[in-house]
Design an enzyme around this catalytic site. Structure first.
Site: not given
Length: 352
Positions: A18, A102
């Site tokens: 992703p 992230c």
């Protein structure tokens, strides 16, 4: 070699990571077409007030996408994350992935993403809430994380055991700490430690940019799969190249220039359909730039792209460029894996 997540059998052990601003539906479908066995959506916020925004609605668009459809969610509140899981399941998600990988400042400053690894009780609370919310729908929950917050705080193996106990069914580990961002080199010893600590599938991520690197990382970590992010930008056929190499020990010939021309033009048409004329032309520029960055006159062509503001002209320019390239060579140049791959922090977020 297939892999099982809940009731879903994945086609192979090569996954598309992703990446915010990159792995939208057209790109995910292209990666699947070119050999990825699994592709995870861009990060979707758990903030309910943003769910009806155009940005989030595009990220939640799965029209025509082959299953299993995996949606990554991010946030810092357990109840909100549980609600986000249900929201996305009701819109087609078949697997929910929790973002704890992230490193972007705008995410970590809100204590989401990899920042959650600093607060182990909160991380576990979020995981348990999401697993419990997804369970009535028989939707498996997976999680992506880093090796830890910093060099002194590598807690991936401990968290992996806790997450497995909470019901997570697959873990992806990027071989860097949050502190590293995307600098330096990924290390794989921590991923091997995670694999040794749990019984569920473990996916290795970080700096996998060639068939040889994929082979070596699988061997070094014992991981069940590899996840590829930045190396697929402008080179989505990397998945079939790795698949061929792992199966045969030989390299697949680079794609024909005319095939890449067709793939890119088809990708652009799907991109415009999702984003519309104005946004589509502008957001397509980065994809085009990734394709041509190492090609003859690629930099000049990238500069030209920034002056084109309508889709028909953009398509013509891309077609003409690759027609010219096909006059000079039959196949794309043999790729030379680079140690550093460019990309904005947000564009690489949650990815390789």
């Amino acid at each position: 070699m297939t892999l099982q997540i809940g009731t879903h059998t994945l086609e192979n052990r090569l996954f598309a990571a992703p990446m915010a601003g990159v792995t939208d539906r057209p790109f995910r479908m292209l990666c699947r077409q070119l050999g990825a066995g699994y592709a995870v959506s861009e990060m979707v916020t758990s903030r309910k007030e943003l769910w009806n925004t155009l940005k989030t609605s595009r990220r939640a668009n799965h029209d025509g996408e082959p299953g299993p459809i995996a949606v990554q969610i991010a946030g810092t509140d357990a109840a909100m994350m549980a609600e986000a899981a249900v929201y996305n399941i009701e819109r087609g998600a078949q697997i929910i992935d929790i973002n704890m990988g992230c490193p972007a400042k705008k995410v970590c400053n809100k204590w989401a993403g990899s920042a959650l690894m600093r607060d182990e009780p909160l991380a576990l609370e979020i995981v348990q809430a999401v697993v419990d919310a997804a369970q009535p729908f028989n939707v498996p929950v997976t999680l992506k994380m880093r090796t830890g917050w910093s060099e002194e705080h590598r807690n991936a193996a401990k968290l992996a055991r806790d997450f497995e106990s909470a019901g997570v069914q697959m873990l992806t580990v990027h071989g860097r700490t949050r502190e590293q961002g995307y600098k330096g080199s990924a290390e794989y010893d921590t991923i091997a430690a995670v694999k040794a600590a749990v019984r569920i599938p473990v996916v290795a991520n970080g700096d996998i940019n060639s068939p040889e690197k994929a082979r070596d990382v699988l061997a070094a970590t014992g991981a069940d799969a590899v996840m590829i992010g930045r190396a697929a930008q402008g080179r989505p056929w990397i998945f079939r190249e790795i698949s061929h190499f792992l199966a045969t020990g030989t390299h697949l010939a680079p794609p024909l220039v005319i095939e890449v021309r067709r793939l890119l033009l088809d990708h652009l048409v799907e991109h415009y359909a999702l984003y519309g004329e104005f946004s589509g032309v502008r957001t397509a520029r980065k994809h085009i730039g990734w394709y041509v960055r190492t090609l003859p006159e690629g930099e000049a062509f990238r500069a030209q792209m920034n002056t084109i503001e309508d889709s028909a002209a953009q398509l013509r320019a891309v077609g003409d460029y690759f027609d010219g390239l096909a006059d000079r060579m039959d196949r794309m140049p043999v790729h030379q894996a680079a140690e550093e791959l460019s990309g904005e922090e947000e564009a690489a977020c949650a990815a390789d």
